[in-house]
Scaffold this motif. Structure first.
Motif, PDB file in Angstrom:
ATOM      1  N   ASP A 305       0.861  -1.179   0.000  1.00 11.14           N
ATOM      2  CA  ASP A 305       0.000   0.000   0.000  1.00 11.14           C
ATOM      3  C   ASP A 305       0.895   1.226   0.000  1.00 11.14           C
ATOM      4  O   ASP A 305       2.050   1.169   0.443  1.00 11.14           O
ATOM      5  CB  ASP A 305      -0.907   0.000   1.233  1.00 11.14           C
ATOM      6  CG  ASP A 305      -2.119   0.911   1.070  1.00 11.14           C
ATOM      7  OD1 ASP A 305      -2.150   1.695   0.098  1.00 11.14           O
ATOM      8  OD2 ASP A 305      -3.031   0.840   1.919  1.00 11.14           O
ATOM      9  N   GLY A 306       0.359   2.332  -0.487  1.00 14.97           N
ATOM     10  CA  GLY A 306       1.122   3.573  -0.427  1.00 14.97           C
ATOM     11  C   GLY A 306       0.777   4.520  -1.555  1.00 14.97           C
ATOM     12  O   GLY A 306      -0.056   4.236  -2.418  1.00 14.97           O
ATOM     13  N   ARG A 307       1.434   5.664  -1.516  1.00  9.59           N
ATOM     14  CA  ARG A 307       1.193   6.705  -2.508  1.00  9.59           C
ATOM     15  C   ARG A 307       2.090   6.514  -3.728  1.00  9.59           C
ATOM     16  O   ARG A 307       2.900   5.589  -3.780  1.00  9.59           O
ATOM     17  CB  ARG A 307       1.416   8.084  -1.881  1.00  9.59           C
ATOM     18  CG  ARG A 307       0.450   8.382  -0.748  1.00  9.59           C
ATOM     19  CD  ARG A 307       0.543   9.807  -0.264  1.00  9.59           C
ATOM     20  NE  ARG A 307      -0.462  10.090   0.759  1.00  9.59           N
ATOM     21  CZ  ARG A 307      -1.714  10.425   0.493  1.00  9.59           C
ATOM     22  NH1 ARG A 307      -2.101  10.535  -0.772  1.00  9.59           N
ATOM     23  NH2 ARG A 307      -2.576  10.667   1.468  1.00  9.59           N
ATOM     24  N   ASP A 318      -3.441  -6.630  -2.795  1.00 13.13           N
ATOM     25  CA  ASP A 318      -3.591  -7.773  -1.905  1.00 13.13           C
ATOM     26  C   ASP A 318      -3.528  -9.048  -2.727  1.00 13.13           C
ATOM     27  O   ASP A 318      -4.076  -9.117  -3.839  1.00 13.13           O
ATOM     28  CB  ASP A 318      -4.936  -7.723  -1.167  1.00 13.13           C
ATOM     29  CG  ASP A 318      -5.041  -6.529  -0.245  1.00 13.13           C
ATOM     30  OD1 ASP A 318      -4.310  -6.493   0.752  1.00 13.13           O
ATOM     31  OD2 ASP A 318      -5.846  -5.637  -0.539  1.00 13.13           O
ATOM     32  N   ALA A 319      -2.887 -10.073  -2.166  1.00 13.45           N
ATOM     33  CA  ALA A 319      -2.818 -11.372  -2.824  1.00 13.45           C
ATOM     34  C   ALA A 319      -2.939 -12.471  -1.777  1.00 13.45           C
ATOM     35  O   ALA A 319      -2.290 -12.401  -0.726  1.00 13.45           O
ATOM     36  CB  ALA A 319      -1.509 -11.519  -3.599  1.00 13.45           C
ATOM     37  N   LEU A 320      -3.770 -13.456  -2.062  1.00 11.64           N
ATOM     38  CA  LEU A 320      -3.925 -14.632  -1.212  1.00 11.64           C
ATOM     39  C   LEU A 320      -3.805 -15.875  -2.083  1.00 11.64           C
ATOM     40  O   LEU A 320      -4.316 -15.909  -3.216  1.00 11.64           O
ATOM     41  CB  LEU A 320      -5.288 -14.641  -0.523  1.00 11.64           C
ATOM     42  CG  LEU A 320      -5.536 -13.632   0.608  1.00 11.64           C
ATOM     43  CD1 LEU A 320      -6.995 -13.693   1.033  1.00 11.64           C
ATOM     44  CD2 LEU A 320      -4.625 -13.925   1.787  1.00 11.64           C
ATOM     45  N   THR A 343      -6.365  -5.219  -6.717  1.00 12.64           N
ATOM     46  CA  THR A 343      -5.587  -3.996  -6.865  1.00 12.64           C
ATOM     47  C   THR A 343      -6.555  -2.822  -6.834  1.00 12.64           C
ATOM     48  O   THR A 343      -7.494  -2.765  -7.642  1.00 12.64           O
ATOM     49  CB  THR A 343      -4.799  -3.980  -8.185  1.00 12.64           C
ATOM     50  OG1 THR A 343      -3.923  -5.098  -8.238  1.00 12.64           O
ATOM     51  CG2 THR A 343      -3.984  -2.697  -8.314  1.00 12.64           C
ATOM     52  N   ALA A 344      -6.374  -1.920  -5.891  1.00 13.12           N
ATOM     53  CA  ALA A 344      -7.253  -0.764  -5.724  1.00 13.12           C
ATOM     54  C   ALA A 344      -6.436   0.503  -5.919  1.00 13.12           C
ATOM     55  O   ALA A 344      -5.466   0.732  -5.193  1.00 13.12           O
ATOM     56  CB  ALA A 344      -7.909  -0.783  -4.346  1.00 13.12           C
ATOM     57  N   TRP A 378      -9.911   2.878  -9.827  1.00  7.62           N
ATOM     58  CA  TRP A 378      -9.778   1.736 -10.738  1.00  7.62           C
ATOM     59  C   TRP A 378      -9.415   0.539  -9.868  1.00  7.62           C
ATOM     60  O   TRP A 378      -8.293   0.380  -9.431  1.00  7.62           O
ATOM     61  CB  TRP A 378      -8.678   2.021 -11.756  1.00  7.62           C
ATOM     62  CG  TRP A 378      -8.582   1.058 -12.900  1.00  7.62           C
ATOM     63  CD1 TRP A 378      -8.673  -0.289 -12.856  1.00  7.62           C
ATOM     64  CD2 TRP A 378      -8.357   1.398 -14.268  1.00  7.62           C
ATOM     65  NE1 TRP A 378      -8.517  -0.825 -14.105  1.00  7.62           N
ATOM     66  CE2 TRP A 378      -8.330   0.183 -14.995  1.00  7.62           C
ATOM     67  CE3 TRP A 378      -8.173   2.602 -14.951  1.00  7.62           C
ATOM     68  CZ2 TRP A 378      -8.103   0.145 -16.367  1.00  7.62           C
ATOM     69  CZ3 TRP A 378      -7.953   2.562 -16.326  1.00  7.62           C
ATOM     70  CH2 TRP A 378      -7.929   1.352 -17.023  1.00  7.62           C
ATOM     71  N   ASP A 379     -10.409  -0.315  -9.605  1.00  6.83           N
ATOM     72  CA  ASP A 379     -10.215  -1.481  -8.743  1.00  6.83           C
ATOM     73  C   ASP A 379     -10.357  -2.754  -9.568  1.00  6.83           C
ATOM     74  O   ASP A 379     -11.336  -2.916 -10.307  1.00  6.83           O
ATOM     75  CB  ASP A 379     -11.233  -1.495  -7.605  1.00  6.83           C
ATOM     76  CG  ASP A 379     -11.114  -0.287  -6.694  1.00  6.83           C
ATOM     77  OD1 ASP A 379     -10.070   0.391  -6.748  1.00  6.83           O
ATOM     78  OD2 ASP A 379     -12.061  -0.016  -5.925  1.00  6.83           O
TER      79      ASP A 379
END
Length: 808
Positions: A305-307, A318-320, A343-344, A378-379
């Motif tokens: 996460d981050g800018r 995120d990945a599972l 991906t968000a 864009w998710d």
């Protein structure tokens, strides 16, 4: 039960004995050395690693303690022959293992003759699993990506690069976009949040565990966002891969190979912080679930996460991943698993930054300029269930069944600066396009194949027979915040970041559904005509249907586009490899091209399938027992119905550029590659590629893609007392590019670009390590996307990651 130890003996020798087993005879030891076994060893001092090797392989090992003192060994995990595993433990140490009677003896390389070393070199190529995790290598022992047969790179009559687990960790390659920007011969051209991957001027297809997928054939799925956390390696085939891909692009294919459960408990946790307030965290754990070890599992979870350096943009990933692997019988293995990725992106870009203002002057916007409003998002979501069954049938034959079901979804809404319309650089007068643009897709895939050896004419050959099925369904919607049509408003683009968000998007404009069905059967055989000469013959028959339509909700009308149907299209494949010596081979390959188009013309109808031929000739080398692979190749590709942007045409309903079909396009060029251990402790992946793609009249196609590429990454584990420190870096160079603006305002040109990266890793102990990664060390300003949406995107400025990893 006896417990093995590794300690000095009276004659200054250390002997590690296998648990509870007597010493084996010389003949038995030779057989054990060449029989693949599942090994799992952590990075640790060399003495301890050798003790683990002896315990897990049940082979006697003798070494003077003074030789191994102060030396370290890399982690090893996977299906390897004991001899190959021992070679990897000793890589860079100046030591070598030779068989003396029934025991392996460790000696300095300088004291061992070339004749004595020869058996080690031969045996090192015995492993055919291709697993890279735990090997510390920048190459692989085997790949089936191009042929479905487990062949070494030297035995494969095509250009293949493998980016393994070690390189992904060394270079901090988090997603597929990161990896392919480090891969020889691959152009990664960023359109907006989407990236187009190409090789030799043509796009690449995607496979997972060797099985083709259509899951990225619409905007509901985006390949560049795939997390590398779930995969052991990426195999990139350059040149037509028509044997396994009936819809094989002449550019080649990307094969993502999943991580598998380990036979012993192992794993790691890691965390990192980076520029622009980014952070990452990962856990990866696996091993046996029951006492007998017949049920194994693995679980992977990762988040970042981050800018961004781009104004008002944030990105979270995120990945599972979970997989269970069960030995139903000694010859039957069933695996079932689940993947989830998200991906968000807030402040997401749809389209690019403008190259020119309306008066023809070049824009001089800051690198942080965001061409979309800050409320844009864009998710991307994907959920995949998969299962595979491996059945050993005896006499070396194996049956494999793979099934998968994928659901993908895009949620997107945005306010985007329209760079197809006039932009006044002085007043800021411009246009903003506002829309909601969600999409969904599902893909069902099945692949069944049978492979194994057979005897004929006094020689042993190999054969593969298989079939696969893909069913892809998608739907793309366009919704508006105002009634009656597209929401397009005047804008001062200097105030774009203050533009308010609509309350909702209640008015549907368009729905574009579609279905693609592909069925195929394929067969190939590798014939050993003589000791040095092998020939691969194969063919694939493909049945293909693609249907789509457009529902215009404003006009109350549905348009059904002409369907694309192909029946029993035969894609032949011929390849030959001739061993000139124990080190070098020459090869040649030919394949036909059949690639259904996803591009649309000015009437929003799909273009006819691409067809053509691909020819490649080259030389490959396998050095130091397979630890280093080299290749040189020349290639030529001819193609009809190649999709090329049509300048000046009307935009399509989704805002994209229409395409036209080019007949008689030709691409030719050459490439040089090297991968693996160049010197003790020095791992490299390097490649230089030249290609040019032209129309029949000689006009250069896709000039926004570089014709010359140099990609090189390396890491060096220092010897002796400094062996806990690894240093490395990367170099990416590309030749000049240009793009002629859609509205004929001018030509944008970028000269040659070279970007450097650096890394350092320090192993604090056998469990804990820290690493530093610096991208774009020189803070080079450059385009990493040009002309995709009539504009440009900038590559990342200089940025830093600091990470820590704990292995257990």
């Amino acid at each position: 039960m006896n417990r093995p130890v590794f300690r000095p003996a009276p004659l200054a020798l250390a002997i590690a004995l296998a648990i509870g087993s007597p010493l084996v005879h010389a003949q038995s030891a030779q057989a054990l050395l060449n029989a693949p076994v599942q090994l799992n060893m952590a990075a640790q001092p060399l003495g301890q690693a050798l003790n683990d090797w002896a315990r897990q392989t049940r082979i006697e090992l003798i070494a003077p303690p003074a030789l191994v003192a102060g030396k370290s060994a890399p982690a090893i995990s996977g299906q390897l022959t004991p001899r190959q595993a021992l070679d990897r433990l000793l890589a860079g140490s100046g030591l070598v293992a030779t068989l003396d009677g029934a025991a392996m003896v460790i000696r300095p390389i300088s004291t061992v003759s070339e004749a004595t070393l020869a058996p080690v070199v031969v045996a090192a190529s015995a492993d055919r699993s291709g697993t890279t995790e735990g090997t510390g290598s920048y190459t692989t022992s085997a790949t089936g990506a191009g042929t479905r047969m487990d062949l070494s790179l030297r035995e494969t009559p095509q250009s293949v690069s493998v980016i393994g687990r070690q390189q992904m960790e060394d270079q901090n390659l988090i997603n597929l976009d990161d990896v392919l920007r480090q891969t020889p011969g691959i152009v990664a051209d960023r359109n907006d949040e989407r990236v187009t991957f190409s090789s030799r001027g043509f796009p690449l297809n995607t496979m997972i565990d060797g099985v083709p997928t259509l899951g990225f054939n619409s905007v509901a799925g985006e390949a560049s966002m795939i997390s590398t956390t779930l995969y052991d390696r990426l195999e990139v085939i350059r040149g037509a891969a028509g044997l396994l891909n009936g819809v094989g692009s002449p550019g080649g294919a990307i094969n993502l190979v999943r991580k598998r459960p380990t036979s012993e408990f192992a794993g790691h946790v890691s965390g990192g912080i980076g520029s622009w307030s980014r952070y990452s965290a990962e856990v990866d754990v696996g091993g046996p679930i029951n006492t007998a070890g017949t049920l194994r599992g693995r679980f992977v979870a990762a988040r970042s996460d981050g800018r961004s350096f781009i104004q008002n943009k944030k990105r979270a990933e995120d990945a599972l991943y979970g997989i269970l692997e069960a030995d139903l019988t000694p010859d039957t293995v069933l695996s079932v698993g689940y993947e989830h990725q998200k991906t968000a992106i807030d402040g997401a870009n749809y389209g690019q930054s403008p190259l020119f203002f309306s008066n023809g002057t070049r824009s001089t916007l800051p690198r942080s300029f965001n061409s979309s409003a800050p409320w844009s998002y864009w998710d991307m979501f994907s959920d995949k269930l998969f299962a595979n069954l491996n059945q050993r049938l005896g006499n070396g034959w194996e049956l494999k069944v793979d099934v998968s079901y994928l659901e993908s979804e895009r949620k997107r809404a945005s306010g985007d600066l329209s760079i197809y319309r006039a932009i006044d650089g002085q007043t800021g007068a411009s246009t903003i396009d506002i829309r909601e643009n969600p999409a969904k897709g599902t893909n069902k895939a099945v692949d069944v194949h049978l492979k194994g050896p057979f005897s004929a004419f006094g020689r042993t050959h190999e054969a593969v027979l298989g079939a696969n099925y893909n069913h892809y369904r998608y739907s793309v919607d366009t919704n508006s915040a105002v009634a009656g049509g597209v929401d397009r408003r005047p804008l001062n683009f200097y105030e774009l970041q203050n533009f308010p968000a609509p309350a909702a998007f209640p008015f549907p404009l368009y729905t574009q559904p579609g279905t693609t069905i592909e069925k195929a059967v394929y067969a190939s055989t590798r014939l050993r005509l003589t000791d040095p000469l092998s020939v691969i013959l194969g063919a694939r028959a493909t049945w293909y249907t693609s249907e789509s339509s457009l529902v215009d909700w404003t006009a109350g009308r549905r348009t059904i586009y002409p369907s694309s149907r192909e029946t029993g299209v035969i894609t032949p494949y011929v390849g030959a490899v001739f061993d000139v010596s124990k080190t070098f081979s020459v090869y040649g390959s030919y394949t036909d091209i059949f690639q259904p188009n996803t591009a649309r013309d000015r009437n929003n109808a799909l273009l006819s399938p691409q067809r053509g031929q691909n020819i490649e000739l080259g030389v490959k080398g396998e050095h130091f027992g397979g630890r280093l692979n080299t290749s040189a190749a020349i290639f030529t590709t001819r193609e009809t119905n190649l999709a090329v942007q049509e300048a000046g045409g009307p935009l399509l309903p989704d805002g994209s550029i229409p395409y036209r079909a080019v007949q008689g396009a030709k691409s030719k060029g050459f490439e040089l590659t090297a991968s693996g251990e160049l010197l003790p402790g020095l791992q490299v992946l390097a490649g230089y590629t030249y290609h040019a793609k032209r129309e029949m009249d000689g006009m250069l196609l896709n000039p926004q893609y570089p014709r010359r590429l140099l990609r090189m990454t390396a890491s060096y584990r220092l010897p002796g007392d400094w062996s806990k420190l690894t240093l490395g870096g990367s170099v990416s160079h590309q030749s000049s590019i240009h793009y002629d603006e859609f509205n004929e305002l001018g030509r944008a040109t970028q000269g040659d670009v070279t970007v450097f990266g650096l890394m350092a890793r320090y192993d604090i102990n056998r469990h804990l390590s820290t690493s530093l990664h610096i991208e774009n060390v020189g803070d080079k300003h450059y385009y990493n996307g040009l002309g995709g949406y009539n504009g440009y995107t900038y590559g990342n400025p200089r940025n830093v990651w600091l990470k820590a990893t704990y292995k257990f």
